[in-house]
Design a protein around this motif. Structure first.
Motif, PDB file in Angstrom:
ATOM      1  N   LEU A  38       0.877  -1.177   0.000  1.00 38.64           N
ATOM      2  CA  LEU A  38       0.000   0.000   0.000  1.00 38.64           C
ATOM      3  C   LEU A  38       0.911   1.222   0.000  1.00 38.64           C
ATOM      4  CD1 LEU A  38      -2.735   1.384   0.112  1.00 38.64           C
ATOM      5  CD2 LEU A  38      -2.621   1.259   2.608  1.00 38.64           C
ATOM      6  N   LEU A  39       1.104   1.792  -1.191  1.00 36.98           N
ATOM      7  CA  LEU A  39       2.058   2.894  -1.321  1.00 36.98           C
ATOM      8  C   LEU A  39       1.364   4.242  -1.439  1.00 36.98           C
ATOM      9  CD1 LEU A  39       4.482   1.073  -3.778  1.00 36.98           C
ATOM     10  CD2 LEU A  39       4.724   1.366  -1.301  1.00 36.98           C
ATOM     11  N   GLY A  40       0.128   4.225  -1.910  1.00 37.01           N
ATOM     12  CA  GLY A  40      -0.604   5.479  -2.046  1.00 37.01           C
ATOM     13  C   GLY A  40      -2.028   5.177  -2.449  1.00 37.01           C
ATOM     14  N   PRO A  78       9.304   4.613   0.018  1.00 34.21           N
ATOM     15  CA  PRO A  78       8.672   3.290   0.195  1.00 34.21           C
ATOM     16  C   PRO A  78       8.535   2.535  -1.130  1.00 34.21           C
ATOM     17  CG  PRO A  78       7.407   5.007   1.303  1.00 34.21           C
ATOM     18  CD  PRO A  78       8.416   5.702   0.448  1.00 34.21           C
ATOM     19  N   HIS A  79       8.382   3.280  -2.227  1.00 38.61           N
ATOM     20  CA  HIS A  79       8.272   2.646  -3.546  1.00 38.61           C
ATOM     21  C   HIS A  79       9.586   1.959  -3.901  1.00 38.61           C
ATOM     22  CE1 HIS A  79       5.354   5.834  -3.182  1.00 38.61           C
ATOM     23  NE2 HIS A  79       4.662   5.349  -4.186  1.00 38.61           N
ATOM     24  N   LEU A  80      10.702   2.679  -3.633  1.00 32.06           N
ATOM     25  CA  LEU A  80      12.015   2.087  -3.911  1.00 32.06           C
ATOM     26  C   LEU A  80      12.229   0.856  -3.033  1.00 32.06           C
ATOM     27  CD1 LEU A  80      14.205   5.316  -4.226  1.00 32.06           C
ATOM     28  CD2 LEU A  80      13.310   3.890  -6.068  1.00 32.06           C
ATOM     29  N   GLY A 139       5.671  -7.152   2.289  1.00 28.43           N
ATOM     30  CA  GLY A 139       4.744  -6.110   1.880  1.00 28.43           C
ATOM     31  C   GLY A 139       5.141  -4.782   2.507  1.00 28.43           C
ATOM     32  N   VAL A 140       4.990  -3.703   1.773  1.00 29.32           N
ATOM     33  CA  VAL A 140       5.381  -2.387   2.278  1.00 29.32           C
ATOM     34  C   VAL A 140       4.149  -1.502   2.415  1.00 29.32           C
ATOM     35  CG1 VAL A 140       6.726  -0.300   1.832  1.00 29.32           C
ATOM     36  CG2 VAL A 140       7.690  -2.541   1.260  1.00 29.32           C
ATOM     37  N   GLY A 150       7.781   9.614 -11.924  1.00 23.53           N
ATOM     38  CA  GLY A 150       6.875   8.813 -11.095  1.00 23.53           C
ATOM     39  C   GLY A 150       7.447   7.453 -10.735  1.00 23.53           C
ATOM     40  N   SER A 151       8.516   7.054 -11.430  1.00 22.44           N
ATOM     41  CA  SER A 151       9.191   5.803 -11.075  1.00 22.44           C
ATOM     42  C   SER A 151      10.058   5.980  -9.824  1.00 22.44           C
ATOM     43  CB  SER A 151      10.086   5.351 -12.232  1.00 22.44           C
ATOM     44  OG  SER A 151      11.174   6.259 -12.380  1.00 22.44           O
ATOM     45  N   PHE A 152      10.307   7.225  -9.436  1.00 19.63           N
ATOM     46  CA  PHE A 152      11.178   7.562  -8.300  1.00 19.63           C
ATOM     47  C   PHE A 152      12.605   7.043  -8.504  1.00 19.63           C
ATOM     48  CE2 PHE A 152       6.856   7.329  -6.526  1.00 19.63           C
ATOM     49  CZ  PHE A 152       6.730   8.624  -6.081  1.00 19.63           C
ATOM     50  N   GLU A 153      12.963   6.795  -9.742  1.00 14.67           N
ATOM     51  CA  GLU A 153      14.267   6.236 -10.079  1.00 14.67           C
ATOM     52  C   GLU A 153      15.321   7.360 -10.071  1.00 14.67           C
ATOM     53  OE1 GLU A 153      17.078   4.279 -10.508  1.00 14.67           O
ATOM     54  OE2 GLU A 153      15.340   2.923 -10.700  1.00 14.67           O
TER      55      GLU A 153
END
Lengths: 322, 437
Positions: free
Chosen positions: A17-19, A124-126, A134-135, B280-283
């Protein structure tokens, strides 16, 4: 009660659940329904369950937080999970360990779910790309704070029975607010009208492309809103002064008794807290009959229980499929 | 006498208006003959083959002057974890570059003669491509006092730059433009208003709003571009604007050039191919300065390249050790390791959609930058040092950062397939880089 026995009303299918931005109305309703179910079977979150028994939930906080971390810990324990708190100071990061190293270390300890707060959007996405666990995003900089958005929505829904057709005003520092972004995405998906209101320096002009109305005069919009969500002025995130004085801010955007009397009779007042009394709202409002601030705290527990459960179920589904 | 014959390639030499299948004969490191095929007096017939003569069959290849890059960060001394002169210049050769100007952003900064001479010495030791130092405009690039510009010229500096640090004080910039004028050297400026850009991570626009990042507004570049043009007009100095990224900056430069103000400008390949929609990939590999802008800005850059407002394309090579990029976006440093991937990225951004012809693209990589730096290179004129690049325009290949000659791997293009590859790079008539076809 087993994890598999928890009734899920609709689609979920998310490992993390990131957003709220990319969730559908049906997915949002799945969370809200499950929170309501927990509300009923635990008598408002006061009774323990054991659906997450044997699972480990790690709180990985790279940014200070007492409320959110406590709420997540409590939610995990109410579900029978073990919790570990890991507060990473920035000083340990400067020694060369990247936050991904830190997370992988924690995962190697057998963690199932990671609750992450970080000062940078996307952290958190990275993490989620580098972890099997799970994040749950517990706030990434000024990007999103999905469980706060969900608990705000749950609170409104509980008092109004619906979201569609309501008009919600987010008031204050929109630019630096992750709560604003999560509220906008969730409320829009469920059919509410959203107005963002605050000093022009704190409302990025492109925000209208998220489908919101921009207002600079709180008194103009008050008569037509069902709910105001008073965002905290993020003094710590602002670079320099975005408005001339706190007094002027309170004068223009603070919720006080006069404004309450000019608003709709059944206006709901939300504030994500911690509140700055005398800035975003006066004590008269904070402690008055319109205020749902403490309900939000309780509902936060239920929403977090629901999110942890859904992610734990998804993790189990993936493990069983392997 | 040594000689090398490059036979049967499509020779594109913008300086001489040549675009024809031709043979090129190199004798003793210099261009000895360029003979269009089919004219009856092919070069190899008119010359005496010698024992150590070489021959390259360039059928199907483009043969052009070696590329020139106006600003490359070689990171030595001070940041050898990212790059050193030997690896950076090897990467340049692999990218088709035979001449580069080395940025002053080492540690210590290249703000005195000894530092400039060290760059040249390391380049001589590496014996890859030609390297000309850029000297700092101000001491330690702090934007306060002028560096020893005259002595830096004696140390070989071809231009002056404080790299990514804008000379924010207009009075200092005015003096710098006046002072460099007496050496006829350009100032390569990173036009950015620091107060508007500090703390920013990406282009200020809808994407930044959506993602919650502090933006770097286009106006931060536009305002400084306007100031620099005004100061160039006031002083008669030569200003070169590095890494132009915005609609308004292109238009300001276009108008200034029409009024014969001494202003030139370059653009990077990544700003021609990518927009802020990738953020948006945050890369962190996408994090560069100036930031990737929106499509409208990208379109203006292409128009600027087409009409020559932007006369050079620079890799803006910023190698960074991997661990520096393996962090969150706020913490990660800006920069893309770009010199080895410049050509395929330009082909995708400019040639494949038909925005530029091959001669136009090669001009922006040869005559354009040569003119900016005041160098004689970038042509295949008779008697010139033989700096030649051979390109296979149809070769499809996968960019693999792990195979870079650069010490760093920070590219957003890792693992992606592109068309067009540099196959041979020749400096002073000597094959310094070659791949099997």
């Amino acid at each position: 009660m087993l994890l598999t026995e928890i009734p899920v009303s609709g689609p979920w299918g998310e490992r993390h659940l990131l957003g709220l931005e990319h969730l559908t109305a049906d997915q949002l309703n799945t969370v809200l329904d499950l929170a309501r179910h927990f509300d009923e079977i635990t008598l408002g979150g006061s009774q323990r369950l054991d659906v997450l028994k044997g699972l480990v939930v790690a709180n990985l906080f790279f940014e200070n937080s007492t409320r959110t971390r406590t709420s997540f810990s409590l939610a995990a324990r109410r579900l029978g999970a073990d919790t570990v708190d890991f507060t990473a100071s920035t000083s340990s990061l400067s020694k060369g360990e990247t936050f991904i190293d830190t997370a992988q270390t924690i995962e190697a300890m057998g963690v199932d779910l990671v609750v992450c707060r970080h000062r940078t959007p996307g952290a958190p996405h990275l993490l989620s790309r580098n972890l099997k666990a799970g994040v749950l995003n517990a706030g990434d900089g000024t990007h999103e704070h999905p469980t706060q958005g969900l608990l705000d929505i749950y609170t409104i829904m509980k008092h109004r029975g619906r979201i569609a057709g309501l008009t919600v005003a987010l008031v204050g520092d929109i630019r630096h607010s992750r709560v604003a972004r999560s509220n906008i995405h969730g409320l829009k998906a469920l059919g509410a009208e959203v107005i963002v209101c605050g000093p022009a320096t704190l409302i990025p002009s492109d925000i209208v492309r998220l489908g919101v109305e921009v207002a600079y005069n709180l008194d103009d919009i008050l008569p037509r809103v069902d709910c105001v969500n008073l965002l905290r002025v993020q003094f710590e995130r602002q670079r320099g002064a975005f408005f001339p004085s706190i007094a002027e801010y309170a004068h223009l955007f603070g919720m006080n008794g006069d404004r309450i009397r000019r608003a709709r009779e059944n206006l709901l007042v939300l504030a994500p807290g911690p509140i700055n009394r005398g800035v975003e709202l006066t004590p008269e409002v904070a402690d008055g009959p319109h205020s749902l601030i403490l309900n939000q705290v309780t509902n936060g527990l239920l929403i977090r229980m629901a999110c942890l459960t859904l992610l734990a179920q998804e993790r189990r589904n993936i493990q069983e499929a392997c | 006498m040594s000689s090398l014959l490059i036979s049967g390639g499509r020779v594109i030499d913008p300086a001489n208006g040549l675009d024809a299948v031709a043979d090129i004969l190199i004798v003793d490191g210099k261009i000895a003959a360029v003979t269009p095929v089919g004219t009856g007096n092919s070069a190899h017939r008119s010359s005496e083959p010698t024992r150590d003569s070489g021959y390259i069959d360039a059928t199907g290849l483009i043969v052009c002057p070696g590329f020139i890059d106006t600003h490359v960060s070689l990171r030595e001394p001070g940041f050898e974890e990212d790059e050193c002169t030997a690896t950076g210049t090897a990467a340049a050769l692999a990218g088709g570059f035979t001449t580069i100007a080395a940025q002053s952003d080492t540690h210590p900064v290249v703000d005195d003669r000894a530092a400039a001479e060290f760059i040249r010495l390391q380049a001589e030791r590496a014996k890859n491509c030609r390297v000309y130092p850029l000297g700092a405009v101000t001491k330690e690039s702090r934007g306060e006092e002028l560096a020893e510009i005259g002595q830096l010229v004696q140390g070989g500096a071809v231009g002056f730059s404080d790299a990514k640090r804008a000379v924010a004080n207009s009075e200092v910039m005015r003096r710098a433009l006046e002072y460099t004028r007496m050496f006829n050297r350009p100032i390569l400026h990173f036009a950015m208003v620091p107060e508007l850009s500090d703390g920013g991570v990406m282009h200020e626009g809808f994407e930044a709003t959506r993602l919650g990042f502090r933006g770097i507004p286009a106006a931060a570049q536009d305002i400084m571009t306007g100031r620099d043009i005004a100061l160039a007009e006031l002083t008669g100095g030569r200003i070169h604007l590095m890494c132009v990224t915005t609609v308004d900056s292109v238009e300001r430069i276009r108008r200034a050039r029409a009024r014969n103000i001494c202003v030139t400008a370059d653009v990077t390949p990544h700003h021609l191919l990518l927009t802020d929609s990738v953020m948006g990939s945050f890369e962190t590999m996408y994090k560069c300065n100036p930031p990737l802008r929106s499509q409208e800005h990208l379109n203006a850059l292409i128009a600027g390249l087409q009409d020559g407002t932007l006369s050079a394309i620079s890799s803006d090579h910023q190698p960074l050790a991997l661990e520096k990029k393996q962090v969150d976006l706020d913490t990660a440093p800006f920069g893309i390791c770009g010199i080895e991937t410049l050509l395929p990225v330009c082909i995708r951004a400019l040639i494949e959609p038909g925005h530029l012809t091959w001669p136009q693209l090669i001009a922006r990589l040869t005559t354009g930058p040569a003119e900016i730096l005041g160098l004689r290179h970038g042509t295949l004129s008779l008697g010139q040092p033989a700096d030649v690049t051979l390109i296979d325009p149809l070769k499809t290949w996968r960019i693999r950062a792990s195979e870079f000659y650069s010490r760093s791997r920070n590219t957003p293009f890792d693992g992606q397939d592109f068309t067009g590859k540099v196959v041979t790079t020749i400096v002073d008539g000597e094959v310094r880089f070659i791949i099997d076809r």
